[in-house]
Enzyme design. Structure first.
Site, PDB file in Angstrom:
ATOM      1  N   GLU A  41       0.840  -1.196   0.000  1.00  0.00           N
ATOM      2  CA  GLU A  41       0.000   0.000   0.000  1.00  0.00           C
ATOM      3  C   GLU A  41       0.874   1.245   0.000  1.00  0.00           C
ATOM      4  O   GLU A  41       1.733   1.403   0.874  1.00  0.00           O
ATOM      5  CB  GLU A  41      -0.901   0.056   1.237  1.00  0.00           C
ATOM      6  CG  GLU A  41      -2.082  -0.870   1.200  1.00  0.00           C
ATOM      7  CD  GLU A  41      -3.012  -0.661   2.395  1.00  0.00           C
ATOM      8  OE1 GLU A  41      -4.100  -1.253   2.388  1.00  0.00           O
ATOM      9  OE2 GLU A  41      -2.641   0.074   3.340  1.00  0.00           O
ATOM     10  N   CYS A  42       0.661   2.111  -0.962  1.00  0.00           N
ATOM     11  CA  CYS A  42       1.274   3.442  -1.001  1.00  0.00           C
ATOM     12  C   CYS A  42       2.798   3.345  -0.950  1.00  0.00           C
ATOM     13  O   CYS A  42       3.438   3.172  -1.976  1.00  0.00           O
ATOM     14  CB  CYS A  42       0.706   4.314   0.113  1.00  0.00           C
ATOM     15  SG  CYS A  42       0.911   6.086  -0.168  1.00  0.00           S
ATOM     16  N   ALA A  43       3.406   3.449   0.224  1.00  0.00           N
ATOM     17  CA  ALA A  43       4.856   3.338   0.325  1.00  0.00           C
ATOM     18  C   ALA A  43       5.345   2.002  -0.224  1.00  0.00           C
ATOM     19  O   ALA A  43       6.393   1.917  -0.871  1.00  0.00           O
ATOM     20  CB  ALA A  43       5.298   3.503   1.773  1.00  0.00           C
TER      21      ALA A  43
END
Length: 477
Positions: free
Chosen positions: A360-362
């Protein structure tokens, strides 16, 4: 019925000082030896880190640490707020819930949904309003009266005045509020701000500045002790009515997601693994964004969750069968992450072998070919970079195809919060199709990899954890 002493700390608007006051209250009560349960309204990951630090007082040495937990009625649904709260607050002497934005600010265009007021009503909790009084005197009474009368179901039970200029200023404010009928439970002087540095997504997380953060939290506790009526606040919290809901239970949730068959751990065993598959969970300073319930659901689904730090560890935990890489700030540590070539190579090999990987994201940035020109894991055919544009807000999405996290057609609610960009933004098999507030493909499904900017709270979709662990178990570690 369960009785949990509780307070919601709210404000008329962001910037009023509610994070400072809430964190200071948590620390001050923990220093008294109280077992304080910290909570945060909304999706924010950073404030709960400071909350967890605040409640880990030396006065409570020997007691299990409590993580900061989120209460987000948009991501998890209003029906889960009380159960999640009771799960997180189990056995506490006091629960302190920090609000989000202004008291009545919720999901854009959806009324009170996910606002502090909404969560306070769901919890039947008294609200203490933190007011920035720096540029007003008698007008504070009109402000407080408006907030107290706007929604009769919200019990605004007290005010803490922040940024008070002098004894005379405090006297004028108290006189005005005497007319409002809302008691003043604290007055904090205007002073040099406690050092809590910020950058492009808000406060710098605790994991990046732990020693300084300990000092900051201690200073907040001292300030709150001096300026607030702790006895009155505790009495107010103890007056909150009992709650009848059963606490949220990860074992029950995962059993239900499996169709109600078997106990915790049977998800792994029935998938043919013969044991608990190791799920490596990224942590450390670069990957600080994670909801506590994710690890609890993975464990209940049959996994052995083992943390690791991509900044320090050159190898994945032994026997890793699956990998979870949540959000954080890899853009701040891109050179260091890139320099850890042995780990990047292991992650790439794990992905090539088809292991379930949830990013997720990072995590999405870490799996890309590069981040701001620094080589990353090279799992995804994408380049990542810092951007001038802040992407922020709630999203509704649907799984376009089957993946290690979701069956095709699964609908979720999530949250985006980043100042980076990935090109392309979606692969040939996107992770999600965003349907609200805009329509677009987002993220990547590639073998066992599910990578996306979208943060999803698995308490709302426990079958994601069951599906993920079952995929890990089939690989046999």
């Amino acid at each position: 019925m369960v009785s949990v002493p509780r307070l919601v700390i709210a404000a008329p608007a962001s910037g009023s000082g509610k994070t400072m006051v809430a964190t200071g209250l948590m620390a001050a009560f923990a220093e008294r030896g109280l077992n304080v349960s910290p909570h945060k309204v909304g999706p924010d990951y950073i404030d709960p880190g400071y909350h967890a630090l605040a409640v880990s007082s030396p006065a409570r040495s020997g007691q299990a640490a409590r993580p900061g937990r989120n209460l987000d009625a948009y991501l998890c649904g209003p029906e889960r707020i009380r159960p999640l709260f009771l799960h997180g607050a189990a056995g506490c002497d006091l629960a302190v819930v920090e609000g989000v934005m202004g008291l009545y600010d919720g999901a854009a265009g959806q009324g009170e949904l996910a606002s502090t007021a909404h969560v306070a009503k769901l919890l039947r909790a008294p609200v203490v309003l933190v007011v920035d009084a720096s540029s007003q005197s008698r007008s504070v009474a009109a402000l407080v009266h408006g907030f107290a009368s706007w929604d009769p179901e919200v019990r605004l039970a007290g005010v803490i005045l922040n940024k008070v200029g002098s004894d005379r200023h405090e006297e004028l404010l108290r006189e005005a509020l005497d007319e409002s009928g809302v008691p003043v439970l604290g007055a904090l002087r205007r002073m040099r701000a406690v050092h809590a540095p910020s950058r492009h997504l808000g406060l710098v997380p605790v994991a990046e500045r732990r020693a300084e953060a300990v000092e900051s939290v201690a200073a907040l506790a001292e300030r709150v002790r001096e300026g607030c009526d702790l006895e009155a606040l505790l009495a107010l919290a103890r007056g909150a009515p009992p709650l009848a809901d059963p606490p949220w239970d990860p074992d029950r949730e995962t059993a239900s997601a499996r169709g109600g068959v078997g106990a915790a751990g049977s998800g792994a065993d029935s998938a043919g693994g013969g044991g608990r598959p190791v799920v490596a969970m990224a942590g450390g300073a670069a990957f600080t964004f994670s909801y506590a319930e994710h690890a609890e659901l993975l464990t209940a689904a049959g996994a052995e969750v083992v943390p690791f730090d991509p900044l320090r560890d050159e190898h994945l935990p032994p026997g890793t069968a699956g990998l979870v890489i949540g959000g954080g700030f890899p853009e701040v540590f891109a050179p260091e992450l890139s320099a850890n070539e042995p780990l990047r190579a292991e992650v790439a090999r794990l992905a090539a072998a088809g292991a379930p990987i949830a990013a997720e994201c990072a995590g999405l940035l870490y799996l890309a070919r590069s981040l701001d020109g620094e080589p990353m894991c090279g799992v995804l055919p994408a380049e990542a970079r810092m951007s001038e544009r802040l992407t922020l807000g709630y999203r509704e999405a649907v799984a376009i195809g089957d993946s290690s996290l979701a069956a095709a057609g699964t609908r979720v609610r999530g949250h985006e919060f980043h100042r980076t960009a990935v090109e392309p933004g979606a692969g040939p098999e996107p992770a999600w199709g965003l349907v609200r507030p805009e329509r677009r493909a987002e993220g990547f499904v590639q073998g066992g990899v599910h990578a996306s900017y979208l943060h999803v709270h698995w308490a709302a979709v426990p079958d994601a954890a069951v599906r993920f662990v079952a995929g890990c178990a089939r690989r046999g570690g």
